[in-house]
Scaffold this motif. Sequence first.
Motif, mmCIF file in Angstrom:
data_model
loop_
_atom_site.group_PDB
_atom_site.id
_atom_site.type_symbol
_atom_site.label_atom_id
_atom_site.label_comp_id
_atom_site.label_asym_id
_atom_site.label_seq_id
_atom_site.Cartn_x
_atom_site.Cartn_y
_atom_site.Cartn_z
ATOM 1 N N SER A 1 37.084 41.012 50.418
ATOM 2 C CA SER A 1 37.312 41.880 49.257
ATOM 3 C C SER A 1 38.044 41.132 48.154
ATOM 4 O O SER A 1 37.784 41.322 46.967
ATOM 5 C CB SER A 1 38.142 43.100 49.655
ATOM 6 O OG SER A 1 37.544 43.743 50.736
ATOM 7 N N GLN B 1 29.704 36.205 39.905
ATOM 8 C CA GLN B 1 28.241 36.303 39.957
ATOM 9 C C GLN B 1 27.743 35.964 41.351
ATOM 10 O O GLN B 1 26.776 36.537 41.828
ATOM 11 C CB GLN B 1 27.633 35.329 38.949
ATOM 12 C CG GLN B 1 27.940 35.690 37.519
ATOM 13 C CD GLN B 1 27.192 34.765 36.584
ATOM 14 O OE1 GLN B 1 26.012 34.473 36.801
ATOM 15 N NE2 GLN B 1 27.865 34.310 35.552
ATOM 16 N N ILE C 1 35.927 38.726 46.118
ATOM 17 C CA ILE C 1 35.046 39.275 45.074
ATOM 18 C C ILE C 1 35.811 40.177 44.117
ATOM 19 O O ILE C 1 35.225 40.939 43.361
ATOM 20 C CB ILE C 1 33.852 40.056 45.682
ATOM 21 C CG1 ILE C 1 34.350 41.175 46.588
ATOM 22 C CG2 ILE C 1 32.934 39.115 46.437
ATOM 23 C CD1 ILE C 1 33.235 42.120 47.029
ATOM 24 N N HIS D 1 37.284 39.582 41.409
ATOM 25 C CA HIS D 1 37.051 39.299 39.988
ATOM 26 C C HIS D 1 35.581 39.452 39.614
ATOM 27 O O HIS D 1 35.160 38.956 38.569
ATOM 28 C CB HIS D 1 37.549 37.897 39.651
ATOM 29 C CG HIS D 1 36.930 36.823 40.504
ATOM 30 N ND1 HIS D 1 37.132 36.747 41.863
ATOM 31 C CD2 HIS D 1 36.119 35.782 40.207
ATOM 32 C CE1 HIS D 1 36.451 35.704 42.355
ATOM 33 N NE2 HIS D 1 35.842 35.117 41.360
ATOM 34 N N ASN D 2 34.828 40.174 40.458
ATOM 35 C CA ASN D 2 33.422 40.410 40.187
ATOM 36 C C ASN D 2 32.653 39.144 39.885
ATOM 37 O O ASN D 2 32.059 38.996 38.815
ATOM 38 C CB ASN D 2 33.281 41.345 38.979
ATOM 39 C CG ASN D 2 32.740 42.676 39.435
ATOM 40 O OD1 ASN D 2 32.091 42.763 40.483
ATOM 41 N ND2 ASN D 2 33.020 43.701 38.656
ATOM 42 N N ALA E 1 28.302 44.640 48.258
ATOM 43 C CA ALA E 1 28.552 43.683 47.183
ATOM 44 C C ALA E 1 27.225 43.268 46.548
ATOM 45 O O ALA E 1 27.107 43.172 45.322
ATOM 46 C CB ALA E 1 29.297 42.468 47.720
ATOM 47 N N LYS F 1 41.694 47.672 40.223
ATOM 48 C CA LYS F 1 40.886 47.006 41.244
ATOM 49 C C LYS F 1 41.580 47.026 42.606
ATOM 50 O O LYS F 1 40.941 47.217 43.638
ATOM 51 C CB LYS F 1 40.650 45.543 40.841
ATOM 52 C CG LYS F 1 39.620 45.379 39.786
ATOM 53 C CD LYS F 1 38.376 44.783 40.393
ATOM 54 C CE LYS F 1 37.273 44.751 39.354
ATOM 55 N NZ LYS F 1 35.996 44.520 39.966
ATOM 56 N N ILE G 1 26.120 41.176 43.104
ATOM 57 C CA ILE G 1 26.711 39.888 43.434
ATOM 58 C C ILE G 1 25.771 39.126 44.357
ATOM 59 O O ILE G 1 25.291 39.674 45.360
ATOM 60 C CB ILE G 1 28.090 40.074 44.112
ATOM 61 C CG1 ILE G 1 29.053 40.762 43.160
ATOM 62 C CG2 ILE G 1 28.652 38.732 44.575
ATOM 63 C CD1 ILE G 1 30.425 41.047 43.749
ATOM 64 N N SER H 1 33.044 31.670 37.779
ATOM 65 C CA SER H 1 31.945 32.600 38.042
ATOM 66 C C SER H 1 31.684 32.845 39.512
ATOM 67 O O SER H 1 30.798 33.616 39.846
ATOM 68 C CB SER H 1 30.649 32.069 37.410
ATOM 69 O OG SER H 1 30.909 31.406 36.220
ATOM 70 N N ASN I 1 25.890 45.681 44.223
ATOM 71 C CA ASN I 1 26.588 45.630 42.937
ATOM 72 C C ASN I 1 26.171 44.431 42.090
ATOM 73 O O ASN I 1 26.779 44.154 41.065
ATOM 74 C CB ASN I 1 28.108 45.572 43.148
ATOM 75 C CG ASN I 1 28.669 46.938 43.481
ATOM 76 O OD1 ASN I 1 28.091 47.946 43.073
ATOM 77 N ND2 ASN I 1 29.756 46.970 44.218
#
Lengths: 376, 273
Positions: free
Chosen positions: B174, B182, B177, B179-180, B208, B142, B213, B105, B211
Motif C-alpha cells: 500500500s 504509473q 503505491i 503516490h499513485n 491497484a 491518503k 497502475i 513515476s 485503478n
Amino acid sequence: MAKSYQLKMKQFKEFVRKEFYHILRDRRSLLLLLAMPIVLMIIFGFAISNEIKNNSLAVYDMAKDQASQKIIEAFKASKYFNISYNIYSEDEIEKMFRQNKAALVIVIPSQFNSNLIATNKAAIQIIADASDPNTATSLINYATSIITEYQSSLNQQANIPYQIQTETRMLYNPELKSAYTFVPGVMGLILMLISAMMTSVAIVREKELGTMEVLLVSPLNPVLIVIAKAIPYFLIGVINVLTIIALSVFAMGLPVEGNFFLLLAESMLFIISCLSLGLLISTMAQSQQVALLISLLVLMLPTMLLSGFIFPVENMPKVLQWISNIVPATWYILMIKAIMLKGLGFASVWKENLVLIGMTIFFLAVSIKRFNIRLD
Amino acid sequence: MKIVLWSTSIKANSQWLIAVSRIQNNMENKAITTDKLTKRFGDFIAVNEISFEVDKGEIFGFLGANGAGKTTAMRMLIGLSKPTAGKASVAGFDVYQQTEKIKKSIGYMSQKFSLYEDLSVQENIDLFGSIYGLQKNILKQKSQQLLSNLKLEDDKNKLVQSLPLGWKQKLAFSIAIIHNPQIVFLDEPTGGVDPITRRQFWDMIYAASANGITIFVTTHYMDEAEYCNRVSIMVDGKIEALDSPNNLKKKFEAKSMDEVFQQLARKAKRADG
C-alpha cells in the motif's frame, strides 16, 4: 521552484526525523553512546592511571635518629606511599617483596644523622621490585624526589653558599597528572568510535534490511540520505565532546587553557572527518558485522595505539610514524593538546586543520566514487 | 534525377515521421518497452538482449529461476543499475537519461521486507509519503484511506515490527503505491507468506491494476503466474517465452504454468543460485 524547494526540505526533515526515531527508540544503544565517554573517562582517569598512589612501603630504619625520623615523616606525608611495615633485619626485605607486602623498601643505615652532619654525605638505599619495571621506575622517582626535598630543606637551614640547585619544571602539566595526556586521547577515540563506527553501521544496516534499495529507487537524493543519517551522530558527537570537557574540568580539575569555542569548532571538524570515514567504510561493507570489524581494525586500534594517545609518536619506528600520520586522530589530538593544555590559538593549529580538511575531502570523494560504482 | 531524389527524400522523411509517431503511440500505450536490453558483468552476460513491452494497466509477471537474470533486468528498469547496451523506457522515460523522472513515476517493493520496523505504521506512511513529495493534506487523506482499507486504524501507532508478516507485506504494498505511481515493481512480494494472505495480496494487486497502475511482478510461485495478464519466462539471461498464461499452456501442451516453467527451466545451463 520555491515549491519544489519546500517539498525537498519537507522530504529531508521527515527523513532526519526518522533517523532520530531509530536512535531514540534503541534505548540501549543510545545509553551506550551517551555513557561511553563517561565510562572511558573513569577507566582512563582512575583505573588505568599513570600515577601510582598509596603504595605500601616497608622501612628498615637502622639509624633511628632525628634525620631518619624526618625522612620517614616525609614519606608518610606523601600521597604516593603508605608505610605498612617496619622491618628489623635484612632477611625480611626479600620477604616483603615475595609476599607482596611492599612495593618499595627503604633502608636507612645506622649513624645516618651523624654521618650527614659530620661528612655532609649519607646514603639511603631504595629497593624496588623491578619485575614490573615501569612501576619500579616511577616509585623510585617518587621516593628520590621526597628525599631530595628533605635534602634541600636541610641545605636551606645550613645556609651553605654557592649551592647549585637543579630545578625541574614540568611545563603545562606541573603535577604530571595523567589526565593531561588521556583527555585529548579519549576525545579522539570516542568521536572516532561514535561518528565513524556508528554511521557506517547505520548505513550498512539499511543495506542489509533492504530499505536502502527502496530509498535509492525513490526520488530522494542519495546525498540527502547520507547527510540525514549523519546529523544525529554529529549531535551525539558534540554532546560527547561537551561531556568529556565537563568531566575533565569539574571532576579532574583540568582547565581548558585555550579558547573553548575553538576547541568545539575543531572537534566538530574532526567529527565531520570521522563521519566521512564512516561513510567510506559503509561503501565497502555488505553487512553490519563487517562494518563493525573494519571499524575496529582500521579505526580503533590505530587510534588507540598510533595516534599518540597511549604511546608517544616520537618513540615509534619510522614506519609506524608514517602510519600515525595518516590516522586522523593523531592530528586532532595534537590540536586538542595545543588548545586545551597549552592555550594556543588558531594560528598554531592551522596546519593540523588543513590536514584534517584534506583527509575529509579525500574520504568523501572516494566514498562518492564507490557509491556510484556500487549502483552500476 | 533531381525530382526523384526529392521524392525519395520525402519518402524517407515520411517513413521517419511514421516511425516517430509509432514510438509516441507506443509510449502512450506502453508502460515499459525494452529493446535488446543487455547487462554484462565482465564476461558474464546477466541479461542478454531482452526485448519486451508491457501495456499500461497490465499485470505483467516476470518469471525465471534464481540466477536467470530477472532481478538484474528489473534493477536496470528501476534505475539501480546502468544497462550495458540496448534501449529501454519506463513510463515513457529513457533509462539512461531520465532516471530521476522514472523514480517519480514508479513504486517499488523489494524482495526483503522494506518498511522500517522500529517506526510505527503511521510514521512509515508519513515518511514514504513525504519522500514521494505528497502535499500534507493529500498525504493525510491518503493515509486515512490506506489505514481503513487495511483495517489498521486501531494499530496505526503500533510499531511495524509487532505486525504479522502478512500485514507487513500488505502495508508495504500500500505504501509503495501511495503516490499513485504509473507502474509498481514488485520483487517477489509474497515470499514466506501463507496462501490465504497471498490471495489477499493478489486482491490488492488487482485493485491497484483496476485503478490504472501497471504491475510488474517477479515471483517464484507458479500459481501466482496464473493470476497475471501476461508472463515472460527468463532462462539464462534470455526471455524464452512471453504470452498470456493460457496461450503458454496451449503452446507447451501443459496443464499448469508450473509445467510450462519446468519445461523451459530444464534447458537452463546456469547453475541455480
